[in-house]
Scaffold this active site. Sequence first.
Site, PDB file in Angstrom:
ATOM      1  N   ASN A 172      15.409  51.991   5.284  1.00  0.00           N
ATOM      2  CA  ASN A 172      14.980  51.776   6.605  1.00  0.00           C
ATOM      3  C   ASN A 172      13.383  52.232   6.760  1.00  0.00           C
ATOM      4  O   ASN A 172      13.001  53.245   5.927  1.00  0.00           O
ATOM      5  CB  ASN A 172      15.863  52.798   7.724  1.00  0.00           C
ATOM      6  CG  ASN A 172      17.228  52.263   7.606  1.00  0.00           C
ATOM      7  OD1 ASN A 172      17.562  51.197   7.476  1.00  0.00           O
ATOM      8  ND2 ASN A 172      18.176  53.545   7.609  1.00  0.00           N
TER       9      ASN A 172
ATOM     10  N   VAL B 144      14.985  59.881   8.973  1.00  0.00           N
ATOM     11  CA  VAL B 144      14.427  61.137   8.112  1.00  0.00           C
ATOM     12  C   VAL B 144      13.110  60.448   7.388  1.00  0.00           C
ATOM     13  O   VAL B 144      13.206  59.464   6.426  1.00  0.00           O
ATOM     14  CB  VAL B 144      15.336  61.400   6.835  1.00  0.00           C
ATOM     15  CG1 VAL B 144      14.669  62.718   6.104  1.00  0.00           C
ATOM     16  CG2 VAL B 144      16.528  62.189   7.558  1.00  0.00           C
TER      17      VAL B 144
ATOM     18  N   HIS C 139      14.233  57.081   1.397  1.00  0.00           N
ATOM     19  CA  HIS C 139      15.410  57.206   0.529  1.00  0.00           C
ATOM     20  C   HIS C 139      16.031  55.800   0.752  1.00  0.00           C
ATOM     21  O   HIS C 139      15.991  55.025   1.518  1.00  0.00           O
ATOM     22  CB  HIS C 139      16.286  58.227   1.470  1.00  0.00           C
ATOM     23  CG  HIS C 139      16.600  57.940   3.001  1.00  0.00           C
ATOM     24  ND1 HIS C 139      15.370  58.285   3.687  1.00  0.00           N
ATOM     25  CD2 HIS C 139      17.489  57.476   3.627  1.00  0.00           C
ATOM     26  CE1 HIS C 139      15.754  58.033   5.042  1.00  0.00           C
ATOM     27  NE2 HIS C 139      17.111  57.522   4.873  1.00  0.00           N
TER      28      HIS C 139
END
Length: 139
Positions: free
Chosen positions: A112, A121, A125
Amino acid sequence: QRYAAAAGGQDGEVDKALRAAAEEASGQPTIFSKIIDRSVPATILHEDDKCLVFRDVAPQAPVHFLVIPKRPIPRISRVGAQDTELLGHLLVVAARTAQAEGLADGYRLVINDGKHGAQSVYHLHLHVLGGRQMGWPPG
């Protein structure tokens, strides 16, 4: 305190992404930085000098883990040529961990980016999701 991601369905994720985008400029350590330094617990599947792999605490599939670089990069859209080797390493580790987790029939990789991408966040990731048939389109 535990890392809680993906709770509340799509609307919950959008709300989290909007809050995260507003907080990004604060310079505070992210939850992932706290997992790396072990001040927040996580179920770690793999660790090496470049990255950490751990289970998502709010899984969206029977198998759901995250692959993060130890060096904080806020967003995939902010990487540069100097990150080429690291990004390749993250993908190789994701594939090896997926194999170790029994995902021989396939899995989905998701990154994302930013508030419209529902990034909750601001530490790069990779989500690895598997263990069931994925639908299409994803969002």
